[in-house]
Design a protein around this motif. Sequence first.
Motif, short mmCIF file in Angstrom:
data_model
loop_
_atom_site.label_atom_id
_atom_site.label_comp_id
_atom_site.label_asym_id
_atom_site.label_seq_id
_atom_site.Cartn_x
_atom_site.Cartn_y
_atom_site.Cartn_z
N ASP A 122 0.80 -1.23 0.00
CA ASP A 122 0.00 0.00 0.00
C ASP A 122 0.84 1.28 0.00
OD1 ASP A 122 1.05 -0.20 2.53
OD2 ASP A 122 -0.82 0.28 3.57
N GLY A 123 2.04 1.23 -0.54
CA GLY A 123 2.85 2.46 -0.62
C GLY A 123 3.88 2.56 0.49
N PRO A 124 4.30 3.78 0.84
CA PRO A 124 3.67 5.03 0.41
C PRO A 124 4.27 5.60 -0.88
CG PRO A 124 5.34 5.51 2.05
CD PRO A 124 5.32 4.00 1.89
N TRP A 125 3.42 6.24 -1.66
CA TRP A 125 3.86 7.08 -2.74
C TRP A 125 4.04 8.49 -2.17
CZ3 TRP A 125 0.47 3.14 -3.02
CH2 TRP A 125 0.63 2.18 -4.03
N LYS A 126 5.00 9.23 -2.67
CA LYS A 126 5.27 10.55 -2.09
C LYS A 126 5.19 11.64 -3.16
CE LYS A 126 8.36 8.84 1.56
NZ LYS A 126 9.70 8.97 2.19
N ILE A 127 4.64 12.78 -2.76
CA ILE A 127 4.62 13.95 -3.62
C ILE A 127 5.20 15.13 -2.84
CG2 ILE A 127 2.63 13.16 -4.95
CD1 ILE A 127 0.89 15.08 -3.37
N ALA A 128 5.84 16.05 -3.56
CA ALA A 128 6.48 17.20 -2.95
C ALA A 128 5.62 18.44 -3.19
CB ALA A 128 7.88 17.41 -3.53
N PRO A 129 5.00 19.00 -2.16
CA PRO A 129 4.13 20.18 -2.34
C PRO A 129 4.84 21.35 -3.00
CG PRO A 129 3.79 19.23 -0.17
CD PRO A 129 4.96 18.51 -0.76
N ILE A 130 6.15 21.51 -2.74
CA ILE A 130 6.87 22.66 -3.29
C ILE A 130 6.87 22.64 -4.82
CG2 ILE A 130 9.16 21.56 -3.34
CD1 ILE A 130 10.30 24.24 -2.34
N MET A 131 6.75 21.44 -5.42
CA MET A 131 6.70 21.34 -6.88
C MET A 131 5.48 22.05 -7.46
SD MET A 131 7.76 17.39 -7.68
CE MET A 131 7.17 17.60 -9.37
N TRP A 132 4.42 22.14 -6.67
CA TRP A 132 3.16 22.66 -7.18
C TRP A 132 2.86 24.07 -6.69
CZ3 TRP A 132 2.55 19.25 -10.73
CH2 TRP A 132 2.98 17.94 -10.50
N GLY A 133 3.84 24.70 -6.06
CA GLY A 133 3.67 26.08 -5.64
C GLY A 133 2.70 26.27 -4.50
N VAL A 134 2.59 25.28 -3.61
CA VAL A 134 1.71 25.39 -2.44
C VAL A 134 2.49 24.98 -1.19
CG1 VAL A 134 -0.44 25.03 -3.68
CG2 VAL A 134 0.82 23.07 -2.85
N ARG A 135 2.04 25.48 -0.06
CA ARG A 135 2.69 25.13 1.19
C ARG A 135 2.24 23.73 1.64
NH1 ARG A 135 5.94 28.69 3.23
NH2 ARG A 135 5.80 30.86 2.53
N PRO A 136 3.13 22.98 2.29
CA PRO A 136 2.81 21.60 2.67
C PRO A 136 1.53 21.47 3.48
CG PRO A 136 5.15 22.01 2.95
CD PRO A 136 4.53 23.33 2.61
N ASN A 137 1.36 22.31 4.50
CA ASN A 137 0.17 22.20 5.33
C ASN A 137 -1.10 22.51 4.57
OD1 ASN A 137 0.23 21.72 8.46
ND2 ASN A 137 2.19 22.58 7.88
N SER A 138 -1.03 23.48 3.66
CA SER A 138 -2.20 23.85 2.88
C SER A 138 -2.64 22.70 1.99
CB SER A 138 -1.91 25.10 2.04
OG SER A 138 -1.56 26.19 2.86
N LEU A 139 -1.67 22.07 1.32
CA LEU A 139 -2.01 20.95 0.44
C LEU A 139 -2.49 19.75 1.25
CD1 LEU A 139 -2.16 19.79 -2.39
CD2 LEU A 139 0.26 19.16 -2.20
N TYR A 140 -1.82 19.46 2.34
CA TYR A 140 -2.19 18.32 3.18
C TYR A 140 -3.60 18.47 3.73
CZ TYR A 140 -2.17 15.19 7.24
OH TYR A 140 -2.49 14.25 8.15
#
Length: 256
Positions: A192-210
Amino acid sequence: MASLAALVGGAAGSVVGMVFGDRSVVGIGGLLLLLGGIAAITYFVMGIEDRPKVRAGDAENTFVLRYLPVRLAPVLAGLAAVAVAALWLGIVTGELEPTLCGIALLVALLLLAGLTLSYRRTARLSFSPDAIRITTRNFDWEFPWDAAHFAAGFDPKGAETIEIRCPRHAVTTRRTQRKTPTHLRPPADSPDGPWKIAPIMWGVRPNSLYSTMTHLRTNPALRTQLTRPQLTAMLTPPPWRTRHALDLDPALDLDL
């Protein structure tokens, strides 16, 4: 303000130096321009995470974030500033070495910018009523909201990531041009993973995206009626005045 002062001072020093034929003053002015330019561009780029850009997707109630070179932007800005300074120095002094150095740096800048634009053309983080999909030239993963779970994580360099846990049979994986980085894909024997994504790649802050991903996962009715202004508001962090009043660290932990 400091970067603006450096830019103004650098420009004034360069002009004065050229008028009076003082190469040392011209050099100091060019250095101030260089430092001011790098600082201004870096400040602007780092603030992008406070102004997420949400675009409409191809399907109804589907929205996307495009890749933004937040990490690479200061490097590109530095290369551009040094290249311009070297060319300027070569023109002022009439020497060949600075001119050749500036040309070489400009070529490197163009190559990096081309690679960045190529990556940006295909990289998308998509939100739809049924799934969340992450697409780049290195990987293409789609996770049903009902089967996915999110958690805080970090890559080997210490940068914040969001870990996605999902049964492998529920994940749609599409072939891409290049291999997925090892630090983002799950172990081969994990169910079941985990797969990881980096919020900084998408121009958003980690907490906001999470928080946005978690909220959408637990509210299927909202996903079917979601609008672009709503998603933008969800991904936008509080104003700095509010963060300071609440004594919030700019680099918040994801597990708040």
